[in-house]
Design a protein around this motif. Sequence first.
Motif, PDB file in Angstrom:
ATOM      1  N   ARG A   1       1.080  -0.987  -0.048  1.00  0.00           N
ATOM      2  CA  ARG A   1       0.027  -0.079   0.567  1.00  0.00           C
ATOM      3  C   ARG A   1       0.786   1.340   0.115  1.00  0.00           C
ATOM      4  N   THR A   2       2.244   0.894  -0.389  1.00  0.00           N
ATOM      5  CA  THR A   2       2.801   2.143  -0.721  1.00  0.00           C
ATOM      6  C   THR A   2       3.126   2.777  -1.102  1.00  0.00           C
ATOM      7  N   ARG A   3       3.318   4.445  -1.736  1.00  0.00           N
ATOM      8  CA  ARG A   3       3.048   4.504  -2.722  1.00  0.00           C
ATOM      9  C   ARG A   3       4.709   5.574  -3.294  1.00  0.00           C
TER      10      ARG A   3
ATOM     11  N   MET B   1       8.406  17.509   5.913  1.00  0.00           N
ATOM     12  CA  MET B   1       9.054  16.047   6.886  1.00  0.00           C
ATOM     13  C   MET B   1      10.400  16.065   6.894  1.00  0.00           C
ATOM     14  N   HIS B   2      10.385  15.097   8.233  1.00  0.00           N
ATOM     15  CA  HIS B   2      11.765  14.303   8.301  1.00  0.00           C
ATOM     16  C   HIS B   2      11.523  13.240   7.765  1.00  0.00           C
ATOM     17  N   GLU B   3      12.836  12.586   7.756  1.00  0.00           N
ATOM     18  CA  GLU B   3      12.891  11.460   6.006  1.00  0.00           C
ATOM     19  C   GLU B   3      11.488  10.289   7.128  1.00  0.00           C
ATOM     20  N   GLN B   4      12.122  10.402   8.470  1.00  0.00           N
ATOM     21  CA  GLN B   4      11.219   8.655   8.878  1.00  0.00           C
ATOM     22  C   GLN B   4       9.600   9.111   8.303  1.00  0.00           C
ATOM     23  N   MET B   5       9.347  10.721   8.846  1.00  0.00           N
ATOM     24  CA  MET B   5       7.671  10.610   8.744  1.00  0.00           C
ATOM     25  C   MET B   5       7.260  10.508   7.321  1.00  0.00           C
ATOM     26  N   ARG B   6       8.469  10.948   6.335  1.00  0.00           N
ATOM     27  CA  ARG B   6       7.948  11.165   5.259  1.00  0.00           C
ATOM     28  C   ARG B   6       7.301   9.184   4.939  1.00  0.00           C
ATOM     29  N   HIS B   7       8.855   9.006   5.153  1.00  0.00           N
ATOM     30  CA  HIS B   7       8.585   6.847   4.794  1.00  0.00           C
ATOM     31  C   HIS B   7       6.805   6.155   5.413  1.00  0.00           C
ATOM     32  N   PHE B   8       6.806   6.876   6.513  1.00  0.00           N
ATOM     33  CA  PHE B   8       5.680   6.410   7.498  1.00  0.00           C
ATOM     34  C   PHE B   8       4.140   7.344   6.534  1.00  0.00           C
ATOM     35  N   LEU B   9       3.642   8.151   6.249  1.00  0.00           N
ATOM     36  CA  LEU B   9       3.222   8.614   5.421  1.00  0.00           C
ATOM     37  C   LEU B   9       2.866   8.264   4.280  1.00  0.00           C
ATOM     38  N   GLU B  10       4.506   8.171   3.340  1.00  0.00           N
ATOM     39  CA  GLU B  10       3.537   6.914   2.613  1.00  0.00           C
ATOM     40  C   GLU B  10       2.884   6.033   2.943  1.00  0.00           C
ATOM     41  N   THR B  11       2.102   5.505   3.813  1.00  0.00           N
ATOM     42  CA  THR B  11       1.851   3.518   3.539  1.00  0.00           C
ATOM     43  C   THR B  11       0.807   4.017   4.065  1.00  0.00           C
TER      44      THR B  11
END
Length: 173
Positions: free
Chosen positions: A19-21, A163-173
Amino acid sequence: SLTEYTDCYGPSWGRHKGRTRPSAGNHEYQTPGAAGYWAYWGGVAGEQGKGYYSYGLGGWHIVVLNSNCSEVACAAGSVQEQWLRADLAANPSLCSLAYWHHPRFSSGAAHGNNTSVQPFWQALYEAGAEVILNGHEHLYERFAPQTPTGAADAAGGIRQFTMHEQMRHFLET
């Protein structure tokens, strides 16, 4: 690299891969042509070598762009910018959001503003987009609605979140 995606991303966020884009960042291009990125994500990351695409999510039209402008041109009139304008015209929506890696506006000391994505902002502003999400700078910022030149525009501007990188990866999911 593909090994880093498989060994690092896979065991942690990999359970959300379906479900990640994704959007390509500068670290993906540390391997020639972002080979590991394309090998891991495949077609879900858009056409190989381009990395820009769009999708619907509820009532939102979501646009993913590739801000690695030395790899995939971002300039006004470039193939990517023309694609963006055509995509926005073909998908009018009351709610539009775009995301890519390098922020147009940033007060961060490490990377700062990135003017190469100005054409993205211009096209999104003209189409009435509401939100832009970016990463790259290792901080969190949110900007009031503004124009592509950074002028306040409460009535029709775009709100940008960095956003900090870790936040960006979280929101991409």
